[in-house]
Enzyme design. Structure first.
Site, PDB file in Angstrom:
ATOM      1  CB  THR A  20      -0.884 -12.366   7.459  1.00 49.79           C
ATOM      2  OG1 THR A  20      -1.836 -11.734   7.566  1.00 49.79           O
ATOM      3  CG2 THR A  20      -1.028 -13.842   8.228  1.00 49.79           C
ATOM      4  CE  LYS A  71      -5.310  -9.241  -1.810  1.00 53.34           C
ATOM      5  NZ  LYS A  71      -4.838  -7.924  -1.721  1.00 53.34           N
ATOM      6  CG  ASP A 107      -7.398  -5.125  -0.857  1.00 50.48           C
ATOM      7  OD1 ASP A 107      -7.126  -5.091   0.466  1.00 50.48           O
ATOM      8  OD2 ASP A 107      -6.836  -6.207  -1.665  1.00 50.48           O
ATOM      9  N   GLY A 134      -0.908  -3.681 -10.664  1.00 46.48           N
ATOM     10  CA  GLY A 134      -1.109  -5.193 -10.154  1.00 46.48           C
ATOM     11  C   GLY A 134      -2.561  -5.293  -9.546  1.00 46.48           C
ATOM     12  CG  ASN A 156       2.959  -1.163 -14.169  1.00 45.93           C
ATOM     13  OD1 ASN A 156       3.255  -1.250 -13.050  1.00 45.93           O
ATOM     14  ND2 ASN A 156       2.613  -1.771 -15.088  1.00 45.93           N
ATOM     15  NE  ARG A 157       8.298  -4.930 -13.998  1.00 50.61           N
ATOM     16  CZ  ARG A 157       8.502  -6.085 -13.036  1.00 50.61           C
ATOM     17  NH1 ARG A 157       9.699  -6.128 -12.675  1.00 50.61           N
ATOM     18  NH2 ARG A 157       7.323  -6.858 -13.207  1.00 50.61           N
TER      19      ARG A 157
HETATM   20  P1  NAP Z   1       1.189  -7.521  -7.540  1.00 51.90           P
HETATM   21  O1  NAP Z   1      -0.129  -7.673  -8.069  1.00 51.90           O
HETATM   22  O2  NAP Z   1       2.226  -8.777  -7.413  1.00 51.90           O
HETATM   23  O3  NAP Z   1       1.949  -6.234  -8.001  1.00 51.90           O
HETATM   24  C1  NAP Z   1       2.258  -6.134  -9.331  1.00 51.90           C
HETATM   25  C2  NAP Z   1       2.618  -4.605  -9.683  1.00 51.90           C
HETATM   26  O4  NAP Z   1       4.043  -4.298  -9.059  1.00 51.90           O
HETATM   27  C3  NAP Z   1       2.779  -4.568 -11.053  1.00 51.90           C
HETATM   28  O5  NAP Z   1       2.254  -3.228 -11.427  1.00 51.90           O
HETATM   29  C4  NAP Z   1       4.082  -4.858 -11.579  1.00 51.90           C
HETATM   30  O6  NAP Z   1       4.842  -4.198 -12.698  1.00 51.90           O
HETATM   31  C5  NAP Z   1       4.761  -4.128 -10.109  1.00 51.90           C
HETATM   32  N1  NAP Z   1       6.288  -4.653  -9.919  1.00 51.90           N
HETATM   33  C6  NAP Z   1       6.607  -5.809  -9.201  1.00 51.90           C
HETATM   34  N2  NAP Z   1       7.877  -6.009  -9.471  1.00 51.90           N
HETATM   35  C7  NAP Z   1       8.488  -4.783  -9.706  1.00 51.90           C
HETATM   36  C8  NAP Z   1       9.769  -4.321  -9.900  1.00 51.90           C
HETATM   37  N3  NAP Z   1      10.821  -5.175  -9.485  1.00 51.90           N
HETATM   38  N4  NAP Z   1      10.019  -2.989 -10.252  1.00 51.90           N
HETATM   39  C9  NAP Z   1       8.883  -2.447 -10.639  1.00 51.90           C
HETATM   40  N5  NAP Z   1       7.582  -2.814 -10.609  1.00 51.90           N
HETATM   41  C10 NAP Z   1       7.293  -3.762 -10.109  1.00 51.90           C
HETATM   42  O7  NAP Z   1       1.277  -7.085  -5.733  1.00 51.90           O
HETATM   43  P2  NAP Z   1      -0.084  -6.629  -5.008  1.00 51.90           P
HETATM   44  O8  NAP Z   1      -1.113  -7.641  -4.591  1.00 51.90           O
HETATM   45  O9  NAP Z   1      -0.861  -5.325  -5.946  1.00 51.90           O
HETATM   46  O10 NAP Z   1       0.411  -6.096  -3.694  1.00 51.90           O
HETATM   47  C11 NAP Z   1       1.523  -5.103  -3.732  1.00 51.90           C
HETATM   48  C12 NAP Z   1       1.989  -4.606  -2.462  1.00 51.90           C
HETATM   49  O11 NAP Z   1       0.801  -4.096  -1.739  1.00 51.90           O
HETATM   50  C13 NAP Z   1       2.476  -5.903  -1.515  1.00 51.90           C
HETATM   51  O12 NAP Z   1       3.604  -5.229  -0.806  1.00 51.90           O
HETATM   52  C14 NAP Z   1       1.310  -5.983  -0.649  1.00 51.90           C
HETATM   53  O13 NAP Z   1       1.673  -6.668   0.501  1.00 51.90           O
HETATM   54  C15 NAP Z   1       0.757  -4.554  -0.384  1.00 51.90           C
HETATM   55  N6  NAP Z   1      -0.670  -4.665  -0.172  1.00 51.90           N
HETATM   56  C16 NAP Z   1      -1.037  -3.894   1.151  1.00 51.90           C
HETATM   57  C17 NAP Z   1      -2.472  -3.697   1.567  1.00 51.90           C
HETATM   58  C18 NAP Z   1      -2.920  -2.994   2.483  1.00 51.90           C
HETATM   59  O14 NAP Z   1      -3.805  -3.535   3.140  1.00 51.90           O
HETATM   60  N7  NAP Z   1      -1.814  -1.949   3.154  1.00 51.90           N
HETATM   61  C19 NAP Z   1      -3.208  -4.446   0.730  1.00 51.90           C
HETATM   62  C20 NAP Z   1      -2.946  -5.095  -0.505  1.00 51.90           C
HETATM   63  C21 NAP Z   1      -1.774  -5.329  -0.865  1.00 51.90           C
HETATM   64  P3  NAP Z   1       4.612  -4.852 -14.113  1.00 51.90           P
HETATM   65  O15 NAP Z   1       3.033  -4.642 -14.350  1.00 51.90           O
HETATM   66  O16 NAP Z   1       5.256  -4.283 -15.028  1.00 51.90           O
HETATM   67  O17 NAP Z   1       4.678  -6.470 -13.956  1.00 51.90           O
END
Ligand code: NAP
Length: 284
Positions: A20, A71, A107, A134, A156-157
Site C-alpha cells: 500500500t 470492501k 473510489d 469486480g 468481463n471474463r
Molecule cells: P477484484 O474485485 O478482485 O476484481 C475482480 C474482477 O477482475 C472481476 O471482474 C474478475 O472477473 C476479474 N478478473 C480477476 N482475475 C482475472 C483474470 N485472470 N482474467 C480476467 N479477469 C479477471 O479486484 P478490485 O478490488 O476490483 O481491484 C482490481 C484492481 O484495481 C487491483 O489491481 C487494485 O489494486 C486496483 N485498484 C486501484 C485503485 C486506485 O485507486 N487506483 C482503487 C481500487 C482498486 P470475473 O467476474 O470473471 O471473476
C-alpha cells in the site's frame, strides 16, 4: 513526525497490505498541514475482521481505509453507510464519530476526479467500456452513470458478473448498457465505438504483470482514452499496447491520490492538499 499524547490514529485494513502507498500519501499530508494524526498499515486476517473493527472504537481511531479483500465484507459490522456506499455496496473508508462507524466509498469520487482533472474529460454523453465487474468496477460504474455518460459497456471474463452489475445499475439510471466476454475477442466492436476504456481487473498487476485481459488491439485508435486503475506497475501491458496503438493513456495513480484526498477530508474535516498528494504518489 511528532507523536504525543494527543495524536489520533488513522489506518488501512487489508490482507496483504505491504504494497500500500496510502500511509505515505496520508502521512505526508498531515506533516504538510501540521495535523496531529498518524496513518498506519494494518494487516488483518479475515477471521479477525469483526474484532479489528470493534478495536477501532476502543483505540478511538478517527477512521480507516479498507482495501482488498474487505470492501464488501466490512459492511455488516458498520453502524451505517452513506448513500453512495450503500448504492455501490462497497466501502473503502470508515469514519469513527464518537464510537459510530460510518462507511463511505471514495473510489467513486477518485476515478471521476481523475478523469476530470488528470485526463480533462467531459464525461457527458460518452460511451465508456469498463473491463471487469469486480469491487472497484462497481464503484466506477455507479460513479460514471451519475456523470451522465451516454452508454456503458462491461467486458468481463464471466458474463454472469457483468450482467448482475448491469441489472443493479438499471435500477438507478437507464442508459444503453452492453456486455461482452473476454472470449473470442467478442469485445472488439464495443471497444471500437468507445471513447474511454477503463481497465479495472487485477490482470496487469503482480503476479499477472506480464499479461492483459485483452488480446486484440486492432480496435485502438488515437480517439481512445485508455485508463488502467492499476498503479503498480506504472505501465501495464494494457497501457503499453494502448499507447503503442496511438491511444491517450493514464494509470491509477491519479485515482489513488484523489480517492485518498477525499478520505483525508472525511477523516480530518480539513481540505486535502491534493497537489502535494499527487506529487507524493508520483514520486513512489
Ligand atoms: P477484484 O474485485 O478482485 O476484481 C475482480 C474482477 O477482475 C472481476 O471482474 C474478475 O472477473 C476479474 N478478473 C480477476 N482475475 C482475472 C483474470 N485472470 N482474467 C480476467 N479477469 C479477471 O479486484 P478490485 O478490488 O476490483 O481491484 C482490481 C484492481 O484495481 C487491483 O489491481 C487494485 O489494486 C486496483 N485498484 C486501484 C485503485 C486506485 O485507486 N487506483 C482503487 C481500487 C482498486 P470475473 O467476474 O470473471 O471473476
Amino acid at each position: 513526525m511528532l507523536i504525543n499524547g494527543k495524536t489520533q490514529l488513522i489506518g488501512i485494513f487489508g490482507h496483504p497490505i505491504s504494497h500500500t502507498l496510502s500511509p505515505t500519501l496520508h502521512n505526508s499530508a498531515y506533516k504538510h498541514l501540521k495535523l496531529n494524526y498518524v496513518y498506519v498499515p494494518l494487516d488483518i486476517i479475515e477471521k479477525d475482521l469483526e474484532k479489528a473493527l470493534e478495536a477501532l472504537r476502543i483505540y478511538n481511531f478517527a477512521g480507516i481505509n479498507v482495501t482488498i479483500p474487505y470492501k464488501e465484507k466490512v459492511i455488516p459490522y458498520l453502524d451505517g453507510l452513506d448513500p453512495l456506499a450503500e448504492k455501490i455496496g462497497a466501502c473503502n473508508t470508515i469514519v469513527n464519530t464518537n464510537g459510530r462507524l460510518i462507511g463511505y466509498n471514495t473510489d467513486a469520487v477518485g476515478i471521476i476526479a481523475s478523469l476530470h482533472h488528470d485526463a480533462h474529460i467531459d464525461l457527458t454523453g460518452k460511451h465508456v467500456c469498463l473491463i471487469g465487474a469486480g469491487g472497484s468496477a462497481k464503484a466506477i460504474a455507479h460513479a460514471l452513470i451519475d456523470e451522465n455518460i451516454g452508454q456503458l459497456s462491461i467486458i468481463n471474463r464471466s458474463r454472469d458478473h457483468a450482467t448482475a452489475l448491469i441489472d443493479d445499475l438499471k435500477q438507478h439510471v437507464l442508459i444503453p448498457y452492453e456486455t461482452a466476454t473476454l472470449e473470442n475477442t467478442s469485445y472488439k466492436d464495443l471497444l471500437t465505438s468507445a471513447h474511454i476504456v477503463i481497465q479495472s481487473t487485477p490482470v496487469g498487476m503482480s503476479p499477472l504483470d506480464t499479461t492483459s485481459p485483452l488480446t486484440d488491439w486492432s480496435w485502438v485508435s488515437s480517439n481512445h482514452l485508455c485508463y488502467d486503475i492499476i498503479y503498480k506497475p506504472r505501465k501495464t501491458v494494457f497501457l503499453k499496447e494502448a499507447e503503442a496503438h496511438g491511444a491517450q493513456i493514464l494509470n491509477g495513480l491519479g485515482m489513488l491520490a484523489r480517492q485518498g484526498a477525499a478520505a483525508f477530508e472525511l477523516f480530518t474535516k480539513e481540505q486535502a492538499p491534493i497537489d502535494l498528494m499527487m506529487k507524493e504518489v508520483l514520486q513512489q
